[in-house]
Each structure stands twice: as C-alpha cells, then as structure tokens.
Design a protein around this motif. Structure first.
Motif, mmCIF file in Angstrom:
data_model
loop_
_atom_site.group_PDB
_atom_site.id
_atom_site.type_symbol
_atom_site.label_atom_id
_atom_site.label_comp_id
_atom_site.label_asym_id
_atom_site.label_seq_id
_atom_site.Cartn_x
_atom_site.Cartn_y
_atom_site.Cartn_z
ATOM 1 N N HIS A 17 52.221 28.402 41.120
ATOM 2 C CA HIS A 17 51.045 28.770 40.328
ATOM 3 C C HIS A 17 50.161 29.751 41.101
ATOM 4 O O HIS A 17 49.647 30.717 40.533
ATOM 5 N N ALA A 18 49.996 29.503 42.397
ATOM 6 C CA ALA A 18 49.190 30.409 43.218
ATOM 7 C C ALA A 18 49.816 31.800 43.252
ATOM 8 O O ALA A 18 49.113 32.808 43.134
ATOM 9 N N ALA A 19 51.135 31.865 43.380
ATOM 10 C CA ALA A 19 51.820 33.159 43.406
ATOM 11 C C ALA A 19 51.669 33.887 42.075
ATOM 12 O O ALA A 19 51.500 35.117 42.048
ATOM 13 N N LEU A 20 51.712 33.159 40.973
ATOM 14 C CA LEU A 20 51.517 33.788 39.659
ATOM 15 C C LEU A 20 50.117 34.365 39.520
ATOM 16 O O LEU A 20 49.942 35.465 38.982
ATOM 17 N N ILE A 21 49.122 33.634 39.995
ATOM 18 C CA ILE A 21 47.744 34.133 39.930
ATOM 19 C C ILE A 21 47.608 35.387 40.784
ATOM 20 O O ILE A 21 47.019 36.387 40.357
ATOM 21 N N GLN A 22 48.181 35.365 41.987
ATOM 22 C CA GLN A 22 48.148 36.547 42.847
ATOM 23 C C GLN A 22 48.849 37.720 42.164
ATOM 24 O O GLN A 22 48.357 38.854 42.196
ATOM 25 N N ALA A 23 49.982 37.460 41.539
ATOM 26 C CA ALA A 23 50.733 38.517 40.859
ATOM 27 C C ALA A 23 49.929 39.091 39.691
ATOM 28 O O ALA A 23 49.978 40.300 39.439
ATOM 29 N N ALA A 24 49.200 38.251 38.987
ATOM 30 C CA ALA A 24 48.390 38.723 37.861
ATOM 31 C C ALA A 24 47.291 39.666 38.340
ATOM 32 O O ALA A 24 47.025 40.687 37.707
ATOM 33 N N PHE A 25 46.659 39.343 39.460
ATOM 34 C CA PHE A 25 45.650 40.253 40.006
ATOM 35 C C PHE A 25 46.296 41.535 40.512
ATOM 36 O O PHE A 25 45.750 42.623 40.322
ATOM 37 N N ALA A 26 47.458 41.437 41.137
ATOM 38 C CA ALA A 26 48.165 42.637 41.609
ATOM 39 C C ALA A 26 48.588 43.509 40.431
ATOM 40 O O ALA A 26 48.494 44.739 40.494
ATOM 41 N N TYR A 27 49.028 42.890 39.365
ATOM 42 C CA TYR A 27 49.449 43.612 38.172
ATOM 43 C C TYR A 27 48.298 44.420 37.586
ATOM 44 O O TYR A 27 48.483 45.501 37.066
ATOM 45 N N ARG A 28 47.110 43.895 37.693
ATOM 46 C CA ARG A 28 45.908 44.551 37.164
ATOM 47 C C ARG A 28 45.573 45.815 37.941
ATOM 48 O O ARG A 28 44.859 46.672 37.468
ATOM 49 N N LYS A 118 45.374 26.142 31.554
ATOM 50 C CA LYS A 118 46.377 26.900 32.295
ATOM 51 C C LYS A 118 47.285 27.613 31.314
ATOM 52 O O LYS A 118 47.838 27.002 30.411
ATOM 53 N N PRO A 119 47.438 28.915 31.489
ATOM 54 C CA PRO A 119 48.269 29.674 30.559
ATOM 55 C C PRO A 119 49.744 29.299 30.693
ATOM 56 O O PRO A 119 50.195 28.887 31.760
ATOM 57 N N THR A 120 50.464 29.484 29.603
ATOM 58 C CA THR A 120 51.886 29.152 29.603
ATOM 59 C C THR A 120 52.764 30.345 29.938
ATOM 60 O O THR A 120 53.937 30.172 30.222
ATOM 61 N N ASP A 121 52.213 31.551 29.901
ATOM 62 C CA ASP A 121 53.025 32.713 30.267
ATOM 63 C C ASP A 121 52.198 33.728 31.044
ATOM 64 O O ASP A 121 50.969 33.677 31.080
ATOM 65 N N PHE A 122 52.914 34.663 31.663
ATOM 66 C CA PHE A 122 52.282 35.637 32.548
ATOM 67 C C PHE A 122 51.321 36.552 31.802
ATOM 68 O O PHE A 122 50.244 36.880 32.306
ATOM 69 N N THR A 123 51.680 36.977 30.605
ATOM 70 C CA THR A 123 50.826 37.872 29.824
ATOM 71 C C THR A 123 49.472 37.218 29.549
ATOM 72 O O THR A 123 48.427 37.863 29.662
ATOM 73 N N GLU A 124 49.496 35.957 29.207
ATOM 74 C CA GLU A 124 48.256 35.214 28.965
ATOM 75 C C GLU A 124 47.428 35.130 30.245
ATOM 76 O O GLU A 124 46.204 35.267 30.217
ATOM 77 N N LEU A 125 48.095 34.919 31.379
ATOM 78 C CA LEU A 125 47.395 34.859 32.666
ATOM 79 C C LEU A 125 46.752 36.210 32.990
ATOM 80 O O LEU A 125 45.606 36.264 33.439
ATOM 81 N N VAL A 126 47.452 37.302 32.737
ATOM 82 C CA VAL A 126 46.888 38.635 32.978
ATOM 83 C C VAL A 126 45.659 38.846 32.100
ATOM 84 O O VAL A 126 44.653 39.403 32.543
ATOM 85 N N ASP A 127 45.713 38.384 30.848
ATOM 86 C CA ASP A 127 44.546 38.494 29.964
ATOM 87 C C ASP A 127 43.350 37.732 30.536
ATOM 88 O O ASP A 127 42.217 38.206 30.479
ATOM 89 N N ILE A 128 43.602 36.558 31.086
ATOM 90 C CA ILE A 128 42.519 35.770 31.691
ATOM 91 C C ILE A 128 41.966 36.495 32.915
ATOM 92 O O ILE A 128 40.755 36.570 33.113
ATOM 93 N N ASP A 130 41.998 39.710 33.438
ATOM 94 C CA ASP A 130 41.187 40.820 32.927
ATOM 95 C C ASP A 130 39.799 40.345 32.519
ATOM 96 O O ASP A 130 38.790 40.977 32.836
ATOM 97 N N ALA A 131 39.744 39.225 31.812
ATOM 98 C CA ALA A 131 38.456 38.690 31.367
ATOM 99 C C ALA A 131 37.576 38.309 32.560
ATOM 100 O O ALA A 131 36.370 38.577 32.565
ATOM 101 N N VAL A 132 38.179 37.704 33.570
ATOM 102 C CA VAL A 132 37.428 37.326 34.775
ATOM 103 C C VAL A 132 36.882 38.574 35.461
ATOM 104 O O VAL A 132 35.704 38.639 35.819
ATOM 105 N N LEU A 133 37.728 39.582 35.632
ATOM 106 C CA LEU A 133 37.277 40.803 36.296
ATOM 107 C C LEU A 133 36.160 41.476 35.512
ATOM 108 O O LEU A 133 35.171 41.919 36.087
ATOM 109 N N ARG A 134 36.297 41.546 34.225
ATOM 110 C CA ARG A 134 35.277 42.209 33.391
ATOM 111 C C ARG A 134 33.957 41.429 33.379
ATOM 112 O O ARG A 134 32.883 42.004 33.364
ATOM 113 N N ARG A 135 34.049 40.117 33.387
ATOM 114 C CA ARG A 135 32.837 39.303 33.340
ATOM 115 C C ARG A 135 32.118 39.297 34.682
ATOM 116 O O ARG A 135 30.895 39.396 34.726
#
Length: 141
Positions: A17-28, A118-128, A130-135
């Motif tokens: 889960h930690a690696a997925l969160i890191q990957a989502a921020f890297a993807y952004r 907790k999101p069920t897929d990577f796309t949903e995690l990236v959306d979250i 994005d929302a965190v970064l924007r907020r």
C-alpha cells in the motif's frame, strides 16, 4: 530538496500500500518528497525529530500526512489523538486518513482533515492524490 517540494508523510504498515501511494505521487509528476513510516510510533519519532529522523534537511516537516487506521501498536486513531494534544507548529499539518472501513469515518473526522476509503484501484488513488495536492498545495497546476 528544492524549496518548492511538497513533503508527504505516509503512515502505512503494508509495504504494498505504501508503494502504491508513492507511485501515485510519482505518477502525478509534481516535485514531491514522500517519506514512509510503518507505525504510529515511527511517525511520532519523525515529527518529533528523533533518531533516525533527526536530520531536518533529509526529513523535513510534512505538508500533509496520509494515515492508515489499521496500524500495529498504536492505531491511527491513537496517532490522531496524540497529534491533537501537540502544540508544535507541525501539529496543524493536514491529515488524510485512508481506511478500508467507511463506518469509522465519523469517529475519525473529529481529528482528521479528510477521510478517504482506501481506493480499490490505482486510477482512483491518483485521483485522491490529485485532490490532496490541489487542496493542500493550491498553487500547483
């Protein structure tokens, strides 16, 4: 670390889960420094600047904390309660809680800035992400 970097502290005991969160921020592709701690106690050490996190150049205060509730030892609710008792400037750091139990959201909302299932897929995690970064970092594109 560039002065414009956004610092995220992820408190998550599951390495996948930690690696997925890191990957989502890297993807952004936003200049972001993501630190991961595996427990509430380790996150407390990070925030308090205790060894091995005593170098603030390497381990700067986070702009946002992403917190899992189901942690070993002190759970996420305990961490939130501890954080609410602190008077240091970092105690006001926004906390985004990830939980797989949506029913716990009301109890957490008293302490956390945001509660996310907790999101069920990577796309949903990236959306979250994005929302965190924007907020919490509104000057990003």
């Amino acid at each position: 670390m560039p002065a414009s970097s956004f610092v995220v502290l992820v408190v998550e005991d599951d390495p996948d889960h930690a690696a997925l969160i890191q990957a989502a921020f890297a993807y952004r592709e936003f200049p972001c420094l993501v630190h991961v701690t595996g427990s509430s106690e380790e996150a407390m050490d990070y925030l308090l600047g205790r060894w091995p996190f005593d170098d603030r150049v390497r381990n700067p205060y986070p702009h946002v904390v992403i917190l899992d509730l189901g942690l070993p030892g002190m759970d996420g609710l305990g961490f939130l309660a501890w954080l609410s008792t602190r008077s240091e400037p970092w105690a006001a750091t926004p906390v985004v809680v990830f939980t797989s139990n949506a029913n716990r959201g009301a109890a957490v909302q008293a302490f956390a800035r945001e509660v996310k299932v907790k999101p069920t897929d990577f796309t949903e995690l990236v959306d979250i992400v994005d929302a965190v970064l924007r907020r919490w970092m509104p000057n990003i594109a």
